[in-house]
Enzyme design. Sequence first.
Site, PDB file in Angstrom:
ATOM      1  N   ARG A 229      -3.229   8.380   2.870  1.00 11.89           N
ATOM      2  CA  ARG A 229      -4.683   8.318   2.722  1.00 11.89           C
ATOM      3  C   ARG A 229      -5.058   8.273   1.251  1.00 11.89           C
ATOM      4  O   ARG A 229      -4.443   8.932   0.416  1.00 11.89           O
ATOM      5  CB  ARG A 229      -5.342   9.545   3.393  1.00 11.89           C
ATOM      6  N   GLU A 258     -12.490   1.823   0.360  1.00 12.94           N
ATOM      7  CA  GLU A 258     -11.870   0.590   0.873  1.00 12.94           C
ATOM      8  C   GLU A 258     -12.946  -0.336   1.434  1.00 12.94           C
ATOM      9  O   GLU A 258     -13.841   0.130   2.132  1.00 12.94           O
ATOM     10  CB  GLU A 258     -10.844   0.937   1.957  1.00 12.94           C
ATOM     11  N   HIS A 277      -4.454  -1.977   2.924  1.00  6.77           N
ATOM     12  CA  HIS A 277      -4.331  -0.996   4.014  1.00  6.77           C
ATOM     13  C   HIS A 277      -3.734  -1.630   5.277  1.00  6.77           C
ATOM     14  O   HIS A 277      -4.302  -1.539   6.364  1.00  6.77           O
ATOM     15  CB  HIS A 277      -5.697  -0.358   4.330  1.00  6.77           C
TER      16      HIS A 277
END
Length: 314
Positions: A229, A258, A277
């Site tokens: 994370r 993000e 990601h």
Amino acid sequence: MANHTLLLLSQDNAEYQALLQQAYLPGLTILAPEQEADIQAALTRADILLGEPARLRARLKEARALKWAQSTYAGVDLLLGPDCRQNYQLTNIRGIFGPLISEYVFAHLLSLNRHLRHYREQQRLHNWQPIPYQSLIGKTMLIIGTGSIGQHVAQTAANFGLTVLGISRSGREAPGFEHVYQLPALNKVLPRADVVVSVLPSTPQTRGLFSGDRMGFFKPGAIFFNVGRGDVVDESALIEALRHGNLGAAVLDVFATEPLPAESPLWDMPNVVITPHNAGYSFPDQIVTRFSRNYLKYIEGKPMEGLVNFNLGY
């Protein structure tokens, strides 16, 4: 037998619907409406939801019949805030990402270690120039988080001849690790690691773990991976450590914000690799296999796989 209604709230609804219909789950009605009015109507009767955490979060308040939600991600921190209801069973899909994250870590580690980026550039210039490198054998990898993902990365690392150390909340021994330490030992263990891999979830204990002070404990030239994370890392401190500190390189799949903002200095740093990601993609067929097993447990009142503890945050 009681009937159950599943509402799909995923970016891959059509694929999930097709796969679930082939699974022939007893007593299950599957809804995948596209229009907002139809979604609203479905929310009043669906006792099961399946989807990405952000999409589930947006519908929690309206899901009046909800008893169980299956996240298509392992990380469910978006559903754990104090403003989110917790009077239902939440399952995630931990346990299926180990192989994918291992592929990611070793693809990038080998690329950095064997200077693949530089050779690509030299090939373009027709330049024959060997670059010195060291073997991974005998190097030390520190994995922060020793659950199923960390264990898979550890076992892969052992095959490459790395010594593998771990950090976890409990400090309990885990498969693939030479030794596991508790979180307070992090500063003592960091200077020993040539490669540091964070697979941590976002919890109150892990946020900001890699602070400016912590960066000073990295071994000079160490490579840092974040595949857990983004909020585990103080990004400004990370940028400083990559520019002037001990860190040799960083491979980052997750960020505090993000998508990573276009103005972030990380984009342009030569010793940083950025991916969007996607180190561990949720493949619908794997998730449907997990959901199907859980559904059969759910209708029999048995404990489901990947049940999230709302207090612990995973």
